[in-house]
Write an enzyme that holds these catalytic residues in place. Structure first.
Site, PDB file in Angstrom:
ATOM      1  N   GLN A 462       1.108  -1.375  -0.019  1.00 30.82           N
ATOM      2  CA  GLN A 462       0.087  -0.048  -0.074  1.00 30.82           C
ATOM      3  C   GLN A 462       0.943   1.240   0.127  1.00 30.82           C
ATOM      4  O   GLN A 462       1.407   1.567   1.021  1.00 30.82           O
ATOM      5  CB  GLN A 462      -0.871  -0.065   1.210  1.00 30.82           C
ATOM      6  CG  GLN A 462      -1.714   0.940   1.151  1.00 30.82           C
ATOM      7  CD  GLN A 462      -2.808   1.192   2.632  1.00 30.82           C
ATOM      8  OE1 GLN A 462      -3.857   0.420   2.582  1.00 30.82           O
ATOM      9  NE2 GLN A 462      -2.340   1.589   3.620  1.00 30.82           N
ATOM     10  N   SER A 465       1.161   6.197   2.781  1.00 34.32           N
ATOM     11  CA  SER A 465       1.786   7.437   3.768  1.00 34.32           C
ATOM     12  C   SER A 465       2.899   7.854   3.022  1.00 34.32           C
ATOM     13  O   SER A 465       3.476   7.327   2.091  1.00 34.32           O
ATOM     14  CB  SER A 465       2.121   6.646   4.832  1.00 34.32           C
ATOM     15  OG  SER A 465       1.045   6.271   5.647  1.00 34.32           O
ATOM     16  N   SER A 497       4.902  -1.553   4.158  1.00 36.24           N
ATOM     17  CA  SER A 497       4.998  -2.987   4.229  1.00 36.24           C
ATOM     18  C   SER A 497       5.059  -3.973   3.189  1.00 36.24           C
ATOM     19  O   SER A 497       4.283  -3.386   2.321  1.00 36.24           O
ATOM     20  CB  SER A 497       3.999  -3.765   5.611  1.00 36.24           C
ATOM     21  OG  SER A 497       3.825  -2.832   6.422  1.00 36.24           O
ATOM     22  N   GLU A 580     -15.495  -3.224   5.546  1.00 33.06           N
ATOM     23  CA  GLU A 580     -16.329  -3.713   6.846  1.00 33.06           C
ATOM     24  C   GLU A 580     -16.453  -5.201   6.437  1.00 33.06           C
ATOM     25  O   GLU A 580     -16.896  -5.594   5.299  1.00 33.06           O
ATOM     26  CB  GLU A 580     -17.597  -3.175   6.838  1.00 33.06           C
ATOM     27  CG  GLU A 580     -17.469  -1.674   7.516  1.00 33.06           C
ATOM     28  CD  GLU A 580     -18.729  -0.992   7.793  1.00 33.06           C
ATOM     29  OE1 GLU A 580     -19.865  -1.906   7.571  1.00 33.06           O
ATOM     30  OE2 GLU A 580     -18.959  -0.042   8.012  1.00 33.06           O
ATOM     31  N   GLU A 705      -3.491   9.362  19.390  1.00 37.37           N
ATOM     32  CA  GLU A 705      -3.779  10.999  19.560  1.00 37.37           C
ATOM     33  C   GLU A 705      -4.886  11.306  18.476  1.00 37.37           C
ATOM     34  O   GLU A 705      -5.785  11.815  18.661  1.00 37.37           O
ATOM     35  CB  GLU A 705      -2.584  11.899  19.396  1.00 37.37           C
ATOM     36  CG  GLU A 705      -1.788  11.831  20.731  1.00 37.37           C
ATOM     37  CD  GLU A 705      -1.088  10.639  20.676  1.00 37.37           C
ATOM     38  OE1 GLU A 705      -0.698  10.354  21.765  1.00 37.37           O
ATOM     39  OE2 GLU A 705      -0.797  10.177  19.967  1.00 37.37           O
TER      40      GLU A 705
END
Length: 726
Positions: A462, A465, A497, A580, A705
C-alpha cells in the site's frame, strides 16, 4: 452502545428513559438532596408508585412471583437508564434483595415476599458482605451491620450471617448514617435475637451486586459523559467552544472508552452468572474491577470539563460524583477484584468469545460444513483455487468474488473453516485492495487481479503514507501527471510494508494540484517492477526492516490501471481503509500478551508477588474488555443493529493494551532488561524485543492521539478546530 445489544433491549432502554424523563426529574432529585440536608427522615420519592406500576421492580422476577418474566440482563438495561437520572429511593436495594431471595429462598419465602417487592408495596435493603455479618446462635440471629444502602426506607432486610448464609429479617433497628450520596440514605441495621427462620442458601450477594450496581454505575458514567460533551460544545473560551481543544476531546474520548469497557464487562458478568465457578469468577471480577471505576472516572471528567461551575453545589455534577464514589465504596476495592482475576489468569483461565448462532441458521451450518469438508480434503493448491472461485476467502463481498454473505453466514463460515483447520489465503495488504477493486474496478481489472489475489498468487503493498502525509492524506505531495497512454507518477512513499516482496501496489497520488485537500487525488495500481521505482528498507528500532521507503521517479502507469474516476481516488481509498466485514479476529500484537506475561512472571518466580498479581489482574481485565468489545460489535451486526463506537474504541484499547503488557513485563526483568535477543531466543531476552516492537502499535493505522480526535469529533460530535495549525 448501551449494556443491552438487541433491538428488544434498545426498546426497553428507550421505554425506561422515557419514563425517567417524565417522572425522575431534576426536581425530585433535588428534593431528596434537600431532605438529606435538613436531616429529615428519608421518604419514598414521588415517582415510586409509577415506577412500580411500570413493572420495573420485577423485570427480573418470574411471573408467578409478580414479576415480568424477563431476567437480570433486562434489569441491568433498566438500571443503566435509571442510573443516568441519579434516581433517589430504594429501587436498587429492593431489586438486589428480590434477586437474592429469588436465587436462594425457599418456595414459601418467594411466594410470601417477592410479589410485594415487585409491586412496590414493600421495600428492602441489602447489606453487602463488606458491611459485617450477624451471628446465628442456636437459631437466633443478632448483630449490627453497616453501612446498609436504603436502610431507612426498608421494611425488609437481607443480611449476611458469619457462616456465609443470608437471613431475611423484618424487625430491626435502623440508625441513620451520614451518607456521601445525598440522594440515597445509608444506615446501620441492628438485629436483636431474631428468629432465623428465613434463610437464603447458595447465593453470592457480591456477584449480584456487581451486576446490578455495576449497571447503575454505567448509567452514571453515561450521564456524566453526555453532560461533559454537551457543555464542551457550548462553553466558549478564547473565542471558541472548548470542545475544539484537543485536551478536551481527549478527556471526553477517554471517558467514552472507560464507559464502553464497563458496559461490556457488566454485560458479560450477567451472562456468566449461570456458568461454572471459574468462568463466573473471571467475568464478575472484571466487572467489579472496571464498572465503578468507570463511573468515578467519567464523573471526575465531567466536573473537570465543566470547571468551576461543575464544582458548585447547584450543579448536578457533584451528585453524579457522589453516586459514583458510593457505588465504588459499596462494591469494594478494585484491587481485590484484580487479585481474583489475576489468580484465575495465572491458573490459565480464559473467557471464550463464543457466538451462539440463531436456531434458524442450523440448515445453513449444515450446508457450509459439508462444503468445507470437501475443501479440507483437497491438496493446498487445489484448495486455494476452489476457495477463491467459491467466494470463501472474502465471503462478505458480492459474488463472484465473495458469497454476499450476511453477518450470520460470515460467522458460520469462519467457525466451520476453523473447526476443519482450513486456512483461507492470508491476504494481508490485499484485504484492503480487494474491496476497492470489487466496488470501483473495471471488469477487466477485476478479472486480471482478483482471482490470482484470492488464490494467494499476488502480494500487494500500500503506497499511501508519505513523509509529510501520514494520518493526514490530504497533504499528499506525490503527483501523477498525464502522459500519452497513461500517467507519470513521481514522489516518495514511506512505512510501506511488504514493498520488497509485493508484485503490485495500490497507490494514491495527486492528479489535480489546484483542488483542495482530498479532492484531486487518483487511485492507481502500480507494477512494483516498473522502471523508476526504488525501494529502500527502513531499519526500525528493533533492528529489523519490515517497513520500506519507496521512491517513484516518473513511474509510468497506463490508463487501464486507474481505479475509479480520475480525481476521486479518495473515495476509493476510503473504501480500502473502511472495508467492513464481520469477525472476531484478535487485534494484531507486536508486543507481549497476558499468557506470555504470566509465563514470564512464573519463570522469574514473581507470579505470587502481590504487586505483580495486581498488575497481571489489571492487564487481564483490559484484555478481556477489548475482546468483549469485538464480540459485542459482532453480535450487534448479527442482530442487525448499529455497533456504534465499538470498533474505534477497540482499536485504541487493544493497541495501548499491547504496549502496557509489554512494558509491565519489562519491569519484571530487572537488570536482565539490559539484554536482548532475537525472536527465537528465550522468553526473557525476547521480551526486550517485544518492548521495542510495541512502540509501533499506537502509531500504525492512526496514532492514539488522532484516534482520540476521531472519537471526539465523529462519535461524540465535538466541534473541529477550523484552524488546526494554531
Amino acid at each position: 452502545m448501551a449494556i443491552g445489544l438487541t433491538e428488544e433491549h434498545e426498546a426497553l432502554a428507550a421505554s425506561v428513559r422515557g419514563f425517567a424523563e417524565r417522572h425522575v426529574t431534576s426536581e425530585s432529585v433535588r428534593e431528596a438532596v434537600g431532605s438529606a440536608e435538613r436531616g429529615e427522615a428519608p421518604a419514598h420519592p414521588g415517582f415510586w408508585q409509577a415506577l412500580a406500576a411500570q413493572g420495573l421492580l420485577g423485570l427480573h422476577l418470574p411471573e408467578e412471583h409478580g414479576g415480568q418474566g424477563y431476567g437480570l440482563l433486562e434489569q441491568a438495561v433498566a438500571l443503566e437508564e435509571l442510573g443516568r437520572t441519579i434516581a433517589p429511593g430504594a429501587y436498587v436495594p429492593t431489586v438486589l434483595a428480590s434477586a437474592l431471595i429469588q436465587a436462594g429462598g425457599s418456595d414459601k419465602l418467594k411466594a410470601d415476599v417477592l410479589p410485594a417487592l415487585a409491586d412496590g408495596s414493600r421495600t428492602a435493603a441489602v447489606a453487602l458482605p463488606t458491611a459485617g455479618a450477624l451471628v446465628d446462635t442456636e437459631g437466633r440471629v443478632s448483630g449490627t451491620v453497616q453501612p446498609v444502602l436504603g436502610a431507612q426506607l426498608a421494611d425488609l432486610f437481607v443480611l449476611p450471617l458469619t457462616d456465609g448464609r443470608w437471613a431475611v429479617v423484618e424487625h430491626a433497628e435502623v440508625e441513620h448514617l451520614e451518607a456521601l450520596d445525598l440522594t440515597r440514605p445509608l444506615g446501620a441495621v441492628t438485629v436483636r435475637d431474631a428468629e432465623a427462620d428465613r434463610i437464603l442458601t447458595g447465593v453470592n450477594a457480591r456477584e449480584l451486586a456487581v451486576v446490578l450496581l455495576g449497571a447503575e454505575a454505567c448509567g452514571v458514567a453515561g450521564r456524566a459523559l453526555d453532560e461533559a460533551v454537551a457543555y464542551a460544545k457550548l462553553r466558549e473560551q478564547f473565542g471558541r467552544p472548548i470542545g475544539q481543544f484537543q485536551g478536551v476531546k481527549h478527556k471526553c474520548g477517554r471517558m467514552l472508552i472507560a464507559l464502553e469497557r464497563a458496559r461490556a464487562a457488566v454485560w458479560d458478568a450477567v451472562r456468566a452468572l449461570t456458568e461454572d465457578d471459574e468462568q463466573r469468577g473471571y467475568a464478575v471480577g472484571v466487572a467489579a474491577a472496571l464498572a465503578a471505576d468507570a463511573a468515578v472516572e467519567c464523573a471526575e471528567g465531567n466536573v473537570q470539563v465543566h470547571g468551576g461551575i461543575g464544582y458548585t453545589f447547584e450543579h448536578d455534577a457533584h451528585l453524579l460524583y457522589r453516586r459514583a464514589l458510593t457505588l465504588r465504596a459499596l462494591l469494594g476495592k478494585a484491587s481485590a477484584a484484580r487479585a481474583e482475576v489475576a489468580a484465575l489468569a495465572v491458573a490459565g483461565v480464559r473467557r471464550p468469545m463464543d457466538i451462539e448462532i440463531p436456531a434458524e441458521a442450523l440448515s445453513l451450518r449444515s450446508d457450509v460444513r459439508a462444503r468445507v469438508a470437501e475443501l479440507a480434503a483437497m491438496e493446498i493448491t487445489e484448495q486455494r483455487a476452489a476457495m477463491a472461485a467459491g467466494g470463501w476467502v472474502t465471503p462478505h463481498l458480492p459474488e463472484p468474488w465473495g458469497k454476499a454473505a450476511g453477518p450470520v453466514e460470515q460467522i458460520v463460515i469462519q467457525q466451520e473453516l476453523k473447526a476443519a483447520k482450513v486456512r483461507p489465503v492470508p491476504l494481508m495488504i490485499a484485504a484492503w485492495a480487494v474491496p476497492s477493486l470489487v466496488q470501483y474496478g473495471t471488469p477487466e481489472q477485476q478479472e486480471r487481479f482478483l482471482p490470482p489475489t484470492l488464490r494467494g498468487e499476488i502480494i500487494w503493498c500500500q503506497l499511501f503514507s508519505e513523509p509529510g502525509a501520514g494520518s493526514d492524506l490530504a497533504g499528499l505531495t506525490t503527483r501523477a501527471e498525464r502522459v500519452e497512454g497513461g500517467w507519470s507518477i513521481t514522489g516518495q512513499k514511506i512505512w510501506t510494508s511488504l514493498a520488497r516482496d509485493a508484485q503490485w501496489g495500490i497507490c494514491i497520488a495527486r492528479t489535480d494540484p489546484d483542488r483542495p485537500k482530498h479532492d484531486g487525488i487518483t487511485y492507481f495500481l502500480v507494477d512494483m517492477s516498473s522502471p523508476g521505482i526504488e525501494i529502500r528498507p527502513l531499519c526500525e528500532c528493533t533492528g529489523d526492516a519490515v517497513f520500506n521507503e519507496v521512491f517513484l521517479d516518473g513511474v509510468f502507469v497506463p490508463d487501464d490501471r486507474v481505479v475509479g474516476p480520475v480525481n476521486e481516488g479518495w473515495r476509493v481509498a476510503r473504501n480500502t481503509l473502511a472495508n467492513e466485514r464481520v469477525g472476531l479476529t484478535s487485534s494484531f500484537q507486536l508486543g507481549g500478551d497476558v499468557p506470555k506475561l504470566v509465563a514470564l512472571a512464573t519463570e522469574l518466580g514473581v507470579a505470587d508477588d502481590p504487586l505483580v498479581r495486581d498488575g497481571i489482574g489489571r492487564l487481564a481485565c483490559d484484555e478481556h474488555a477489548f475482546a468483549l468489545l469485538g464480540l459485542r460489535a459482532t453480535l450487534k451486526q448479527i442482530s442487525g443493529t448499529d455497533p456504534g463506537a465499538t470498533a474505534n474504541v477497540r482499536k485504541l484499547v487493544a493497541m495501548e493494551h499491547g504496549q502496557q503488557v509489554t512494558e509491565f513485563g519489562f519491569t519484571l526483568l530487572g537488570d536482565e532488561g539490559a539484554l536482548t535477543g532475537g525472536w527465537r531466543s528465550d522468553l526473557r531476552r525476547r521480551w526486550t524485543r517485544y518492548l521495542l516492537a510495541s512502540r509501533a502499535m499506537t502509531i500504525g493505522g492512526g496514532t492514539t492521539e488522532v484516534n482520540l480526535n476521531v472519537i471526539g469529533e465523529r462519535i461524540l460530535g465535538l466541534p473541529r478546530d477550523p484552524d488546526p495549525t494554531r
